[in-house]
Design a protein around this motif. Sequence first.
Motif, PDB file in Angstrom:
ATOM      1  N   ALA A  86      -7.424  10.041  -2.866  1.00 33.45           N
ATOM      2  CA  ALA A  86      -6.005  10.413  -2.781  1.00 33.45           C
ATOM      3  C   ALA A  86      -5.157   9.224  -3.229  1.00 33.45           C
ATOM      4  CB  ALA A  86      -5.659  10.807  -1.356  1.00 33.45           C
ATOM      5  N   GLY A  87      -5.653   8.010  -2.947  1.00 37.65           N
ATOM      6  CA  GLY A  87      -4.947   6.824  -3.403  1.00 37.65           C
ATOM      7  C   GLY A  87      -4.937   6.720  -4.915  1.00 37.65           C
ATOM      8  N   ALA A  88      -6.052   7.074  -5.531  1.00 39.17           N
ATOM      9  CA  ALA A  88      -6.121   6.993  -6.990  1.00 39.17           C
ATOM     10  C   ALA A  88      -5.254   8.069  -7.634  1.00 39.17           C
ATOM     11  CB  ALA A  88      -7.578   7.134  -7.445  1.00 39.17           C
ATOM     12  N   ILE A  89      -5.263   9.269  -7.059  1.00 39.16           N
ATOM     13  CA  ILE A  89      -4.481  10.368  -7.644  1.00 39.16           C
ATOM     14  C   ILE A  89      -2.985  10.135  -7.411  1.00 39.16           C
ATOM     15  CG2 ILE A  89      -4.045  12.839  -7.509  1.00 39.16           C
ATOM     16  CD1 ILE A  89      -6.928  13.241  -6.703  1.00 39.16           C
ATOM     17  N   ASN A  90      -2.653   9.407  -6.326  1.00 37.91           N
ATOM     18  CA  ASN A  90      -1.279   8.972  -6.066  1.00 37.91           C
ATOM     19  C   ASN A  90      -0.294  10.137  -5.991  1.00 37.91           C
ATOM     20  OD1 ASN A  90       0.870   7.328  -5.596  1.00 37.91           O
ATOM     21  ND2 ASN A  90       0.803   6.252  -7.548  1.00 37.91           N
ATOM     22  N   GLN A 140       0.732  12.978  -0.553  1.00 35.01           N
ATOM     23  CA  GLN A 140       1.416  11.721  -0.880  1.00 35.01           C
ATOM     24  C   GLN A 140       0.736  10.555  -0.201  1.00 35.01           C
ATOM     25  OE1 GLN A 140       4.092  11.474  -3.003  1.00 35.01           O
ATOM     26  NE2 GLN A 140       3.532  13.589  -3.403  1.00 35.01           N
ATOM     27  N   ILE A 141       0.872   9.374  -0.806  1.00 35.61           N
ATOM     28  CA  ILE A 141       0.264   8.193  -0.194  1.00 35.61           C
ATOM     29  C   ILE A 141       1.340   7.166   0.137  1.00 35.61           C
ATOM     30  CG2 ILE A 141      -1.892   8.536  -1.403  1.00 35.61           C
ATOM     31  CD1 ILE A 141      -1.123   6.144  -3.186  1.00 35.61           C
ATOM     32  N   HIS A 142       0.968   6.241   1.006  1.00 37.78           N
ATOM     33  CA  HIS A 142       1.864   5.157   1.384  1.00 37.78           C
ATOM     34  C   HIS A 142       1.143   3.861   1.093  1.00 37.78           C
ATOM     35  CE1 HIS A 142       4.349   8.023   3.747  1.00 37.78           C
ATOM     36  NE2 HIS A 142       3.222   8.676   3.707  1.00 37.78           N
ATOM     37  N   GLY A 169      -0.537   3.250  -6.873  1.00 42.67           N
ATOM     38  CA  GLY A 169      -1.756   4.019  -6.606  1.00 42.67           C
ATOM     39  C   GLY A 169      -2.923   3.053  -6.496  1.00 42.67           C
ATOM     40  N   LEU A 170      -4.108   3.628  -6.244  1.00 41.40           N
ATOM     41  CA  LEU A 170      -5.305   2.803  -6.202  1.00 41.40           C
ATOM     42  C   LEU A 170      -5.785   2.639  -7.639  1.00 41.40           C
ATOM     43  CD1 LEU A 170      -6.996   1.686  -3.801  1.00 41.40           C
ATOM     44  CD2 LEU A 170      -8.503   3.624  -4.101  1.00 41.40           C
ATOM     45  N   LYS A 171      -6.005   1.394  -8.069  1.00 37.72           N
ATOM     46  CA  LYS A 171      -6.300   1.193  -9.477  1.00 37.72           C
ATOM     47  C   LYS A 171      -7.783   0.970  -9.747  1.00 37.72           C
ATOM     48  CE  LYS A 171      -1.893  -0.168 -11.184  1.00 37.72           C
ATOM     49  NZ  LYS A 171      -1.032  -1.117 -10.469  1.00 37.72           N
ATOM     50  N   ASN A 172      -8.405   0.127  -8.921  1.00 40.96           N
ATOM     51  CA  ASN A 172      -9.792  -0.232  -9.199  1.00 40.96           C
ATOM     52  C   ASN A 172     -10.662   0.099  -7.999  1.00 40.96           C
ATOM     53  OD1 ASN A 172      -8.963  -1.444 -11.645  1.00 40.96           O
ATOM     54  ND2 ASN A 172      -8.377  -3.265 -10.517  1.00 40.96           N
TER      55      ASN A 172
END
Lengths: 753, 202, 301
Positions: free
Chosen positions: A252-256, A263-265, A270-273
């Motif tokens: 979910a972090g990567a999809i942002n 939704q993420i906080h 977003g999560l990149k790596n």
Amino acid sequence: MANTWGYGAMTNSLGDIQNAKAIIIFGANPAVNHPVGFQHFLKAQERNNAQMIVVDPVFTKTAAKADIYVRIRPGTDIAFMYGMLHLIFKNGWEDEDFINDRVYAMDDIKAEAEKWTPEKVSDVTGVPADKLIQVTKLYANAGVGTLIWAMGLTQHSIGSSNTRLAPILQLALGNMGKEGGGTNILRGHDNVQGATDMGCLSDTLPGYYGLSEGSWKYFASSWGVDFEWLQGRFKSPEWMGKKGFTLARWWAGAINGKDGNDQIHNAGTGLKNLFVMGNGITSIAQQAKVKEGLDSLDMLVLCDPFVNEAAILTDKQDDVFILPAATQFETSGTVVATNRSVQWRTKVVDPLYESKTDQWIMFELAKRLGFYDEFTAGMKIKENKKDFTWPEDATDEIARIIKTIGLTGWTAKRVKSHTENWHMFDQISGRGYGKMKGEYYGLPWPCWTEKHSGSPVLYNTNRSVAEGGMGFRNRFGLEHDGTNLLAEDGSAPKNSAIEGGYPEINKDNIEKVLGITLTADEKAKIGKNWKVDKSNIIAEKCMEKGLAPYGNAKARAKVWTFPDQIPMHREPLHSPRADLVKEFPSYEDKSNHFRVDTKYVSKQTEQEWVKDFPINLVTGRLVNMNGAGMENRASKYLAALTPEMFCSINPDLAGRHGIRDGSMMWIHSPEGTKIKVKAKYSHSVTEDRIFIPFHFAGHFQGEDRTSNFPAGTAPYASGESANTVTNYGYDIVTQIPETKGGLCRIEYAKEEA
Amino acid sequence: MGEFARLNFYCDEHRCINCDGCSVACAEAHELPEYISRRKVITMNEGIENMEYSLSIACMHCTDAPCEQVCPVDCFYIREDGIVLHDKDKCIGCAYCLYACPFGAPQFPLDGAFGTKGVMDKCTMCAGGPEETNSHAERELYGQNRISEGKVPVCAAMCSTKALLVGDSAEISDIYRERILSKGHGVKTQPYGWDVAYGKKM
Amino acid sequence: MKKRYLALIVLLSTFLFGSKADSSIWGTDLLTHILEYDKEGSLHMGYWFTLIQSTYVKPMLLFVLIVIPLAFIVHYLLIGPKRFSHEGRSIMMFPLFKRINHGIAAISFIIIVPTGIIMIFGSTFGGGAFVRFCKEAHAISAPLFFLSVIPMLLTWFSRMLLSPKDDLRWLKIVGGYLSKEKKPVPAGMFNMGQKIYFWIVTLGGLVMIATSVALYFVDFEIIRPVLEYYSLSQIDFLRISALTHNIIGIVIVAMFMVHIYMSVFAIEGAYKSMVDGKMHEEEVKILHSTYYKELQEKGEV
């Protein structure tokens, strides 16, 4: 569990199960997942005539050896346990003394249990009322009973409530702190206990220290690293204390939050790596989302001895790196078993081909990222050396620093001596003899000092603290709502200087509680409290007085910080009983749950799921496979036992859909995903549910992706992943996916030419 | 083990959990092709409450082995410790041993030209064959020879729940008795197949 | 294409794995067979097979191999062969088709019978590669035999049917072979002895073929419905097949030796008929008197 009495680990040991007079298993399948450990269950049956009760939606191999089998609807364990408590209180089978002395708020439980008559339980769980009565009567009157569970209890949206009610059941019966009793969660993989002990979770530091500034400062100074420097590694100081993403929802972090996703906080990015060491990506629910997450990353690195199937699941073409990691046989170090025992593993062979040990990979990464010195400083502190020896110095570092679970006694030297002398220990009690007298095998934590014997049975007040006895942990304060939270008089461990309860020991109360006077030198060295006491003076003094450094308190049946203060039954997010969804709805949606907004009741009531998806989906394991199965499906003979992904389906159910034994079928999920698997007729499932093993990967929604494997790395067997169709649903506290309670729809798959 | 001890196999159906550890261990240790199954685990009445049970089956190394009696080329030889072995070079693949065997122990690779059965292969109780002990030839044809090293056959060594036992029949009978008496069974008087394999004794 | 290849591999792998799981011998049924072995109410085929195969088959065959030739040696010395004149016309008895048919059968028997005997006495021959080779030759000749026995059964069927008036009388005088006289013997185109041999070899031969197929392939599902109808397990079916095959085999060996003696030694020059299909008039008149009368009526003689 930790919220009930302080520690969240298996309280007894596998060998101790042989002392049980009754065994009740909720959602665990030790015959399949712990075949060697299952010997203890069988021996308990043989030697003690222990009655084994298995509560499971599927008639598993464990159930085949059970004396009583209870078929339960997935996700209704709380209802069942309340049904048991109802009968226990009604018939006066509870252990009143134990409850008075060592449990807080049992009355609240009693009130809730009142509502759960056998008829009500039968309606919710599908278990006949007389069976509930039979099971409860047997278990409550057996003398001493042990309660076993595993993923079947934890992998639900109410998993954290499940795992609180099970201890409460044992507390009511007074089965805690006894040989043959306890709540024995069977950890699934080799060293999972060690991994969680070392804090491979996003809301703790190693040893279950929290993320408060105090904890961070303790670690910084223990590691010989500047706290400010450590703090500077985070975007801002406040982020240091925030929980991170979980394995269940990193994607979910990567999809942002794109396209209607949660939704993420995450401080606006977003999560990149993603850097993955080991399994885990393909064994997580909602593989379609996981794939989306993988595709959205900037960089993906996978370290494993076998090619992690995440590499072939993703469509990402660039910046996907596969690093060959060495196996445990190619390196040495410690592992922790499900019963909190530590063992030494010795290297058998040098890393093969180009594979490198995990530590080599991490050290090299640290070097290139510029913090190698800080990274390794902790290993040199104890002996103030210039270079460290791996893994002995790492083991000693752990022993030196981790006090919360009492790893002080786990020096490399002691651990090695246990493994070298493992024939000198008793199989059932773990007691050592001869050279190993005075120690329990593997020094089960807490092992408060370097002389401590280890604690094989937690919360056992029949032993002195020096020999592994203790009360419940004082973790939640001294009193609540006017009631004393410390243990009552008469319930202290043997040879205790204090007859009843006492608080956790810290710098300020040590002299008063222990009735001693510290020297000035000791006062200078002593840590703020027992958890951050680098000098270990607190533990030593406590041992002298027969006290446990963490106090002696009551276990609490009510957790006032949880959304449900006492465990409450709530229907799974995808429930086959629309009427019960109205009566027992799920939680309110939770925002910023490990950085991701997570849906609960809104998902549950989005539509009446059971109309389109009428079949219960149960996932589980096979004996010849492990986890996401990469390793086992690459082993010829193990793969030959189950060469294809399959679904265990009741013949009547299959017949109604025109599915023959061995024909292909589709399983559709409420998330819109589907998998194509082979049907296998089985009487172990009833007509309202199907069972699928989750060990396969390599195919995705009918598409064979094994051509993506680098040449020569594809395993012998590949198949659809069960997690492509597991439903949306996460526990309210731990965010573990609800893979054990979901719905699906099946249909016959027409063969293509 | 006594001087005149005969080695017997025993699989306790109360303990066997169909983990297939024995069959995989056997296949791995002797590097068997996938179509040869020297030891297999069979589960009866799967999924049916109170009726499901599993047993691990392989050659029982019978006393008065019927396979040895019917072989037209006399390729079997029985060791003093009761282990029944055969010579693959003599075997003609006629399958008479399969017909005589109550336990279905003989296996055939079915890989010859015109679909002929090939030479017979079966559990050797990890005691190799007539070739020189621990030679390469023995290993290729028959698999490991653990008995010569004083080790237990790999299937019983591997058994997760110690359902599968191998050893002197008197010792095994004692273990069996202890198990069933403490649980209070007493209904069955012998382990499965013992009356056929070793005569009517326990 | 790749999908098909994969599907093939998957199919094959399930066959390899699945064949053992569904195998009628080594599959789930195995446990049932073990439990019922030699128990009351079972067929006890395992017990009977082991007993008969280990104790009786070799002695029976040995008996046949010794006694029959011995008997014929005695016969040859005491009574000697029948000699018929080669003057007069030759009557065509066996057209080319029948000769070829018989020839193929003969070749197959020459391979099958000795190799069968070698297999039963395998240990005497040291087992191993030689006996294995005999086994394969035995198996390869079986289809050859099958090819010949069907036409033979069809084309010689009518002539081989028993005729009550001749055949019993032929039996009573043992075809006249127990005396040196040359008196006409009641027999049609084929005498009772030939008929007995024919039926044993064809019908018995078909049984031999059927059982041999079962024994060769061992693990097959195709006749499962039939077996289930008779509550017969595959392994018991194989045991019965093996016993039948061996016992009928011994009978055929015995009959084959008789046939060789009769056609090569007891009637001088009779083997030539195998090649040219003809028999001389005197032989037909004496040994197949009824057929001779038939030919006379037809005017062919």
